[in-house]
Enzyme design. Sequence first.
Site, PDB file in Angstrom:
ATOM      1  CD  GLN A 148     -70.042 -10.878 -78.463  1.00  0.00           C
ATOM      2  OE1 GLN A 148     -70.856  -9.954 -78.438  1.00  0.00           O
ATOM      3  NE2 GLN A 148     -69.045 -10.965 -77.595  1.00  0.00           N
ATOM      4  CB  ALA A 169     -69.114 -13.523 -74.653  1.00  0.00           C
ATOM      5  CB  SER A 174     -72.390 -12.340 -76.281  1.00  0.00           C
ATOM      6  OG  SER A 174     -72.806 -11.061 -75.831  1.00  0.00           O
ATOM      7  CG  HIS A 176     -74.540  -7.616 -75.048  1.00  0.00           C
ATOM      8  ND1 HIS A 176     -75.124  -6.405 -74.722  1.00  0.00           N
ATOM      9  CD2 HIS A 176     -73.460  -7.721 -74.244  1.00  0.00           C
ATOM     10  CE1 HIS A 176     -74.421  -5.802 -73.787  1.00  0.00           C
ATOM     11  NE2 HIS A 176     -73.395  -6.585 -73.473  1.00  0.00           N
ATOM     12  CD  GLU A 232     -68.800  -7.234 -67.975  1.00  0.00           C
ATOM     13  OE1 GLU A 232     -69.990  -7.130 -68.367  1.00  0.00           O
ATOM     14  OE2 GLU A 232     -67.894  -7.694 -68.687  1.00  0.00           O
TER      15      GLU A 232
END
Length: 263
Positions: A148, A169, A174, A176, A232
């Site tokens: 990231q 992010a 994030s 993720h 999103e």
Amino acid sequence: MKKPVLALMTSMTMLLSACGIFENNSQQETEEAVNMQETPVEEETKGEEEEYALTAEMLNIIETKDGINYIQNPENIQVLVNKEYSLPIGYRAEDLVEPEVKFSFDEKHEKKLMRKEAAEALARMFNAALEDGVEIVAVSGFRSYERQQQLYTAEVAASGAEHAQQAIAEPGKSEHQTGLTMDVSSAENFYNLNQDFGNTEAGKWLAEHSSEYGFIIRYPEGKENITGYMYEPWHVRYVGTEVAKEIYSLGLSFEEYVQLVEE
């Protein structure tokens, strides 16, 4: 100082230009009197009886250091990660596995990973979609802090810090990195991750049914000023079935739901 989070951010940077009716039929006077007596009682008890699937034990525990709010319980399935709350540097869940679903690519990659509970739920959701004649494919799941950081730095260099904060992010912030998120797409959308996916058969199915399998559309349309990110339709986040169904039925973003529960 560690403490449960009791309130969400009160404002965020705006990224995009972001009743019941009943009829009274004539009633007998005695019926009207009964109704008038019952109404206040119902209103008084409604708030007391209201409960949510999310409980205090599921909220973030925060430690603030150098102006950053670090989450101390990142393993929590209902962890809230956003521009205000950051995962610990280098956090990586211990139960990452590869879900048994179709991906948009074949090679081995850590972005195929998800936490075990989320991976199993994703497989159930994809299989249910197939039974309805809809194929969804996975594109990108887990993303490490280091990865990231590379992506964010590259975006800043290419487009500037202001645009980068809207598009991607910061490292640690994030979803993720939690292992609870998967970006998805479909052949109809040429496996792209863009807002057009929301208008595809797969995107529409996902918006309607994802909560049944514990997922939410994490950054819904019309909530950009609250989530801090643009719409999103491809980004699904696992929060557990009960919580996901409640968020969906209330029509809220994750931030709004957490705030509602706290209040």
